[in-house]
Design an enzyme around this catalytic site. Structure first.
Site, PDB file in Angstrom:
ATOM      1  N   GLY A  82      23.979  29.889 -13.165  1.00 52.83           N
ATOM      2  CA  GLY A  82      23.034  30.542 -14.363  1.00 52.83           C
ATOM      3  C   GLY A  82      21.726  30.740 -13.558  1.00 52.83           C
ATOM      4  CE  LYS A 155      29.141  25.683 -12.040  1.00 45.95           C
ATOM      5  NZ  LYS A 155      27.736  26.484 -12.004  1.00 45.95           N
ATOM      6  NE  ARG A 187      22.229  23.230  -5.651  1.00 45.82           N
ATOM      7  CZ  ARG A 187      21.015  23.238  -6.561  1.00 45.82           C
ATOM      8  NH1 ARG A 187      21.554  23.466  -7.567  1.00 45.82           N
ATOM      9  NH2 ARG A 187      19.925  22.718  -6.163  1.00 45.82           N
ATOM     10  CB  SER A 225      26.885  27.346  -8.171  1.00 42.35           C
ATOM     11  OG  SER A 225      26.148  27.534  -9.374  1.00 42.35           O
ATOM     12  CD  GLU A 296      16.676  25.090  -1.362  1.00 39.31           C
ATOM     13  OE1 GLU A 296      17.626  25.290  -1.961  1.00 39.31           O
ATOM     14  OE2 GLU A 296      15.962  23.890  -1.281  1.00 39.31           O
ATOM     15  NE  ARG A 323      18.458  31.541 -10.196  1.00 42.24           N
ATOM     16  CZ  ARG A 323      18.603  30.310 -10.474  1.00 42.24           C
ATOM     17  NH1 ARG A 323      19.658  29.373  -9.838  1.00 42.24           N
ATOM     18  NH2 ARG A 323      17.850  29.786 -11.190  1.00 42.24           N
ATOM     19  CB  ALA A 345      20.528  27.421  -0.121  1.00 48.82           C
ATOM     20  CD  GLN A 348      24.709  25.875  -0.780  1.00 46.00           C
ATOM     21  OE1 GLN A 348      25.129  26.695  -1.311  1.00 46.00           O
ATOM     22  NE2 GLN A 348      23.963  24.766  -1.033  1.00 46.00           N
ATOM     23  N   PRO A 350      20.244  27.712   7.184  1.00 45.43           N
ATOM     24  CG  PRO A 350      19.063  29.184   8.359  1.00 45.43           C
ATOM     25  CD  PRO A 350      20.378  28.999   7.599  1.00 45.43           C
TER      26      PRO A 350
END
Length: 364
Positions: A82, A155, A187, A225, A296, A323, A345, A348, A350
């Site tokens: 989303g 997910k 996440r 996500s 992020e 985002r 993130a 996910q 650095p």
């Protein structure tokens, strides 16, 4: 028999708008039994109460139900992300796999689902291990070795008030009672699970509580996500295999911060997509199948020494700011707005950066 991957990137007028997929089915461009995953960017807020994600899942299941058994339908990974802030375009990415003869290497895809995650295991080592097992299963399905993997999409579930209450009622203690915070914990644990499966981190480095893991511990090839629409994990692994055929190839990069586009430009150049100055030209865009990225807000409140306000805006979640910001940077590079850019993130890439995967068609 070698396998071949195809990807359709299709527009979406609303979260339940599957007309482009229906047209592809009608025209024979898409075989329902070959579909292994559908990714989507939906126009919700990307937070706990983003019901555009389950709305899109409902529409997809209704579309495929007349063509597939319930078991076959359950095998399709429906990865809804989303949030289309800024100029991001809502869209579908439909991934299909079929047997086909021909030379390799080419894009290989494998997918797996994990068991249901107990609410008290979210954000803990148990979730890390569960995701790692799922990633290994997806790699086995695709016939990929860890060094052949370029991207893992997970997910993962989140905690709602009801799930927290049910855990407490049976004497279990969730890692958090904050539903929004649970998204980041989920996440982060999912990303560390992928990193564990890919050999990027060792299990001994991962604390039982993911919230205590240092930011320097991260996956370089995973995007995760979280959503309210599932209780388990849907995992899709993508890489290059000599045993697969077809025109699609994949490469990846890691952004060190939110404006670090040179590694992405280098990735595009390796795929032969970049024109003068590292930007994708019209011919390159015609071959660009998909871009998947994580975004992020840096935890120190800075981007290259300059202050940002993504973390101090009380009205809008920082994931939404990040985002839209990263999507703008990547759109400027690729000339496209239908990009699968996902916020949040944790582990996910650095701190303040994130991994990016690019899928393209070979020239000619």
């Amino acid at each position: 028999m070698p396998r071949r991957t195809e990807i359709l990137r299709l527009p979406m007028a609303a979260p339940d708008d599957v007309s482009a997929l229906a047209a592809a089915l009608e025209a024979g461009r898409l075989a329902p039994e070959a579909v292994v995953a559908v990714f989507a960017k939906t126009e919700g807020n990307g937070c706990v109460n983003d019901f555009t994600r389950p709305f899109a899942v409902h529409a997809l299941r209704a579309l495929f139900a007349p063509h597939l058994s319930e078991a076959a339908l359950a095998r399709i990974a429906l990865v809804m992300s989303g949030g289309t802030e800024g100029g991001l375009s809502p869209h579908w990415l439909v991934v299909s796999v079929a047997e086909a003869a021909g030379p390799g290497p080419a894009l290989a895809v494998g997918q797996a689902r994990t068991p249901v995650l107990a609410a008290e295991d979210l954000g803990r080592r148990a979730q890390v291990r569960m995701v790692a097992a799922g990633v290994r299963a997806a790699m086995t399905e695709a016939g990929l070795a860890p060094d052949e993997v370029h991207y893992v999409q997970v997910k993962c579930p989140l905690l709602t008030s009801e799930r927290i209450g049910a855990a407490l009622a049976r004497g279990a203690v969730p890692a958090t009672r904050d539903t929004l915070k649970s998204m980041g914990l989920s996440r982060g644990a999912s990303a560390l699970g992928a990193a564990l499966a890919l050999g990027e981190v060792g299990e001994e480095a991962i604390p039982d509580a993911v919230a205590e893991a240092p930011s320097g511990l991260f996956a370089r090839r995973c995007g995760a996500s979280a959503g309210v629409e599932l209780l388990d994990h849907e995992i899709v692994v993508m890489g290059m295999s000599p045993d697969w055929t077809g025109p699609l190839v994949i490469d990846h990069a890691v952004m060190a911060d939110a404006i670090d586009v040179p590694p992405v430009a280098a990735c595009l150049a390796r795929l032969g997509l970049a024109g003068p100055g590292g930007f994708v030209d019209e011919a390159g865009r015609a071959r660009l199948a998909a871009v998947l990225a994580k975004a992020e807000a840096s935890s120190d409140g800075l981007i290259r020494g300059r202050r940002h306000t993504m973390l101090t805006d009380s009205d809008i979640s920082s994931t939404r700011h990040a985002r839209g910001f990263v999507a703008g940077a990547l759109a400027g590079l690729t000339g496209m707005t239908d990009l699968f850019v996902s916020g949040g993130a944790e582990h996910q890439g650095p701190d303040g950066g994130g991994p990016v995967a690019v899928i393209a068609r070979r020239e000619g």
